[in-house]
Structure formats: structure tokens, C-alpha cells
Design an enzyme around this catalytic site. Structure first.
Site, mmCIF file in Angstrom:
data_model
loop_
_atom_site.group_PDB
_atom_site.id
_atom_site.type_symbol
_atom_site.label_atom_id
_atom_site.label_comp_id
_atom_site.label_asym_id
_atom_site.label_seq_id
_atom_site.Cartn_x
_atom_site.Cartn_y
_atom_site.Cartn_z
ATOM 1 N N HIS A 135 31.565 54.447 46.647
ATOM 2 C CA HIS A 135 32.126 55.324 47.687
ATOM 3 C C HIS A 135 33.653 55.239 47.797
ATOM 4 O O HIS A 135 34.254 54.212 47.538
ATOM 5 C CB HIS A 135 31.509 54.973 49.047
ATOM 6 C CG HIS A 135 31.855 53.587 49.505
ATOM 7 N ND1 HIS A 135 33.010 53.300 50.204
ATOM 8 C CD2 HIS A 135 31.212 52.412 49.323
ATOM 9 C CE1 HIS A 135 33.045 52.001 50.454
ATOM 10 N NE2 HIS A 135 31.971 51.438 49.927
ATOM 11 N N HIS A 144 39.571 57.058 32.268
ATOM 12 C CA HIS A 144 38.323 56.939 31.496
ATOM 13 C C HIS A 144 37.582 55.684 31.935
ATOM 14 O O HIS A 144 38.099 54.575 31.780
ATOM 15 C CB HIS A 144 38.679 56.869 30.003
ATOM 16 C CG HIS A 144 37.507 56.754 29.081
ATOM 17 N ND1 HIS A 144 37.634 56.821 27.717
ATOM 18 C CD2 HIS A 144 36.174 56.585 29.306
ATOM 19 C CE1 HIS A 144 36.448 56.686 27.138
ATOM 20 N NE2 HIS A 144 35.544 56.534 28.090
HETATM 21 C C1 LIG Z 1 41.875 45.069 26.411
HETATM 22 C C2 LIG Z 1 42.121 45.909 25.180
HETATM 23 C C3 LIG Z 1 42.569 47.309 25.610
HETATM 24 C C4 LIG Z 1 43.248 45.213 24.416
HETATM 25 O O1 LIG Z 1 43.482 45.862 23.226
HETATM 26 P P1 LIG Z 1 44.797 45.442 22.378
HETATM 27 O O2 LIG Z 1 46.015 45.739 23.195
HETATM 28 O O3 LIG Z 1 44.687 46.106 21.047
HETATM 29 O O4 LIG Z 1 44.711 43.874 22.313
HETATM 30 P P2 LIG Z 1 44.271 42.911 21.114
HETATM 31 O O5 LIG Z 1 43.040 43.438 20.422
HETATM 32 O O6 LIG Z 1 45.496 42.666 20.300
HETATM 33 O O7 LIG Z 1 43.852 41.594 21.890
HETATM 34 C C5 LIG Z 1 44.799 40.741 22.506
HETATM 35 C C6 LIG Z 1 44.104 39.437 22.810
HETATM 36 O O8 LIG Z 1 43.171 39.651 23.897
HETATM 37 C C7 LIG Z 1 41.817 39.327 23.477
HETATM 38 N N1 LIG Z 1 40.963 40.354 24.038
HETATM 39 C C8 LIG Z 1 41.001 41.680 23.759
HETATM 40 N N2 LIG Z 1 40.091 42.340 24.502
HETATM 41 C C9 LIG Z 1 39.459 41.402 25.253
HETATM 42 C C10 LIG Z 1 38.438 41.496 26.213
HETATM 43 N N3 LIG Z 1 37.886 42.673 26.538
HETATM 44 N N4 LIG Z 1 38.036 40.353 26.830
HETATM 45 C C11 LIG Z 1 38.601 39.168 26.493
HETATM 46 N N5 LIG Z 1 39.600 39.026 25.580
HETATM 47 C C12 LIG Z 1 40.018 40.141 24.970
HETATM 48 C C13 LIG Z 1 41.858 39.360 21.950
HETATM 49 O O9 LIG Z 1 40.869 38.550 21.398
HETATM 50 C C14 LIG Z 1 43.253 38.875 21.675
HETATM 51 O O10 LIG Z 1 43.264 37.467 21.824
HETATM 52 P P3 LIG Z 1 44.183 36.532 20.860
HETATM 53 O O11 LIG Z 1 45.600 36.965 21.120
HETATM 54 O O12 LIG Z 1 43.866 35.154 21.330
HETATM 55 O O13 LIG Z 1 43.731 36.834 19.474
HETATM 56 C C15 LIG Z 1 40.869 46.044 24.283
HETATM 57 O O14 LIG Z 1 40.578 44.825 23.621
HETATM 58 C C16 LIG Z 1 39.621 46.460 25.040
HETATM 59 O O15 LIG Z 1 38.854 45.648 25.587
HETATM 60 N N6 LIG Z 1 39.420 47.794 25.103
HETATM 61 C C17 LIG Z 1 38.255 48.391 25.676
HETATM 62 C C18 LIG Z 1 37.618 49.263 24.622
HETATM 63 C C19 LIG Z 1 36.357 49.933 25.109
HETATM 64 O O16 LIG Z 1 35.601 49.455 25.934
HETATM 65 N N7 LIG Z 1 36.151 51.110 24.537
HETATM 66 C C20 LIG Z 1 34.991 51.905 24.826
HETATM 67 C C21 LIG Z 1 35.233 53.308 24.373
HETATM 68 S S1 LIG Z 1 33.875 54.319 24.791
#
Ligand SMILES: CC(C)(COP(=O)(O)OP(=O)(O)OC[C@H]1O[C@@H](n2cnc3c(N)ncnc32)[C@H](O)[C@@H]1OP(=O)(O)O)[C@@H](O)C(=O)NCCC(=O)NCCS
Length: 214
Positions: A135, A144
């Protein structure tokens, strides 16, 4: 039955097309800017052209939806074609939208999503599969909610923010513009604009540039 074109022809576009079909639209096909996609068959539909205004005129496109998950790209396309097409608002029949919520033009609500009372959602938002907005929620334009994201009551999310798969936000939390919340994270404190936050509780790990200055 409204005839609908889908802009984009990747995985997200496939789900938008099938969601629109389930919602009663007649799908004409896809439009994609990649040369390699031209003429390809995607599901039972074809990629007929690119997303230029010229293509829209040539194909007689009146109503379209943007099947692109990236929020900044979706914003750029929406702004470029705002005067050229009508944006469909698509709601899967298995989703549950409160009668008091408001949903902006071009938004797409996937299967099993739930929006509760007095929530207001902007233009071109995506409520992905089984995402929940409780709510008094607010979702800015181009935001998104990824699959299974669950936002408690009175959570406000700014423009263009991505809330990753299975993330959560506690009641009353404020999430800024163009934030990225990691999959499985839990937001318990306000997040400033343009930050990436991960973990339980979610901690800001970086800030990034707004999309228009990228
Ligand atoms: C958070 C997010 C946006 C970061 O992406 P990014 O900027 O490319 O970051 P990186 O992949 O370089 O990750 C950075 C660090 O955070 C960690 N990390 C990334 N996502 C994480 C998450 N969801 N939970 C915990 N740790 C995470 C990585 O392991 C990395 O750790 P390290 O530096 O120790 O290796 C991405 O990982 C994410 O979770 N996106 C959501 C995607 C999703 O749900 N998409 C659905 C589409 S329908």
C-alpha cells in the site's frame, strides 16, 4: 483487439509479447535495432524492422510497448518515440492491481505481480514476475521491480531505479533515482540517488553517473 508492436526482441521482449497476448492484444511483431535480428523469427512473431520513426510510419505502427529491461534504454526510446506512437499499458490477467492504484502509460505488469491500495506507478515501469508493491507505494518513471522483489507499505522508489530479483524493502523506505539494489538484498535505510546497494541490510557500495551523462 488492439494491434501491438514490441520494441526489442530479446528475452524481456518475449515475456512482454506473451504478457500482452494474455492481456488480449494482437501482436504484430517485433522491432529491433540490431541488424542481425532483422527478419528473424522470435517465438511465433517476426522482427520486421528497427525502432526508427521511419519504420513506424512504413509499418503503420500505432500502438507499441518497449520490451527492453534496461531502464535508461527504455527511457531513451520512450522519449524519442513519444510523439510517434501510443504506448500500451499491459497487465497480465493473473496479476492483482488494487482498484485505487494508478499505473502510467507504457507500464507492463507481468504474471503474478501484486500492487496494493493507493500506490502510484509512473510511465514505462516494469513489475516483473511475482513482484509485490504494497500500500501507498510509489514507483518513479522507468523503475523496474525484478522477479520476486517485495516492497512493503509506503516504500517510495525514484525514477529509473532497478530493484533486483528477490530483494525486499522495509516499510517506509525511500530509494532514490537511478539506484540499483542487488538481487536478494534487503533495503532498511534510505538510499541516495545513483547508488548501487547490496546485502542484508543493503549497504551502498558505489555511486554511478546518471544515464544522460553516461
Ligand atoms: C547489484 C548489481 C546491480 C551490481 O552489479 P555490478 O555493478 O555489475 O557489480 P559487480 O557484479 O561488479 O559486483 C560487485 C561486487 O558485489 C557483489 N555482488 C553483486 N551483486 C550482489 C548481490 N545481489 N548480493 C550480494 N553481493 C553482490 C559481487 O560479487 C562483487 O563482489 P566482489 O567485489 O567481492 O567480487 C547486480 O549484481 C545485481 O544484483 N543486479 C540485479 C540483477 C537482476 O536481478 N536482474 C533481473 C532482471 S529480470
Amino acid at each position: 483487439m488492439t494491434e501491438l508492436w514490441i520494441i526489442g526482441a530479446g528475452g524481456h521482449a518475449k515475456v512482454v509479447a506473451e504478457t500482452a497476448q494474455a492481456a488480449g492484444f494482437s501482436i504484430c511483431g517485433f522491432l529491433d535495432d540490431s541488424e542481425q535480428m532483422r527478419g528473424q523469427q522470435v517465438l511465433q512473431w517476426q522482427v520486421h524492422g528497427d525502432s526508427s520513426a521511419e519504420s513506424m510510419h512504413r509499418l503503420g505502427v500505432r500502438t507499441a510497448a518497449i520490451g527492453i529491461g534496461d531502464n535508461a534504454t527504455r527511457k531513451a526510446i520512450a522519449e524519442r518515440l513519444d510523439e510517434v506512437v501510443d504506448w500500451a499499458t499491459i497487465v497480465h490477467p493473473s496479476s492483482v492491481l488494487s482498484p485505487s492504484c494508478k499505473l502510467g502509460a507504457g507500464s507492463v505488469v507481468f504474471a503474478g505481480a501484486i500492487v496494493q491500495a493507493d500506490s502510484i506507478l509512473g510511465r514505462h515501469v516494469i513489475l516483473n514476475t511475482q513482484s509485490h508493491l504494497d500500500h501507498d507505494g510509489r514507483l518513479g518513471d522507468y523503475a523496474h521491480l525484478c522477479p520476486g522483489a517485495a516492497l512493503a507499505g509506503d516504500v517510495h522508489v525514484g525514477e529509473g531505479s532497478l530493484l533486483g530479483t528477490g530483494c525486499a524493502a522495509l516499510p517506509g523506505t525511500r530509494i532514490g533515482n537511478w539506484c540499483k539494489v542487488g538481487a536478494g538484498s534487503s533495503v532498511a535505510r534510505p538510499l541516495e540517488d545513483h547508488c548501487t546497494a547490496i546485502g542484508v541490510p543493503a549497504r551502498q557500495i558505489r555511486t554511478h553517473s546518471p544515464p544522460h551523462s553516461a
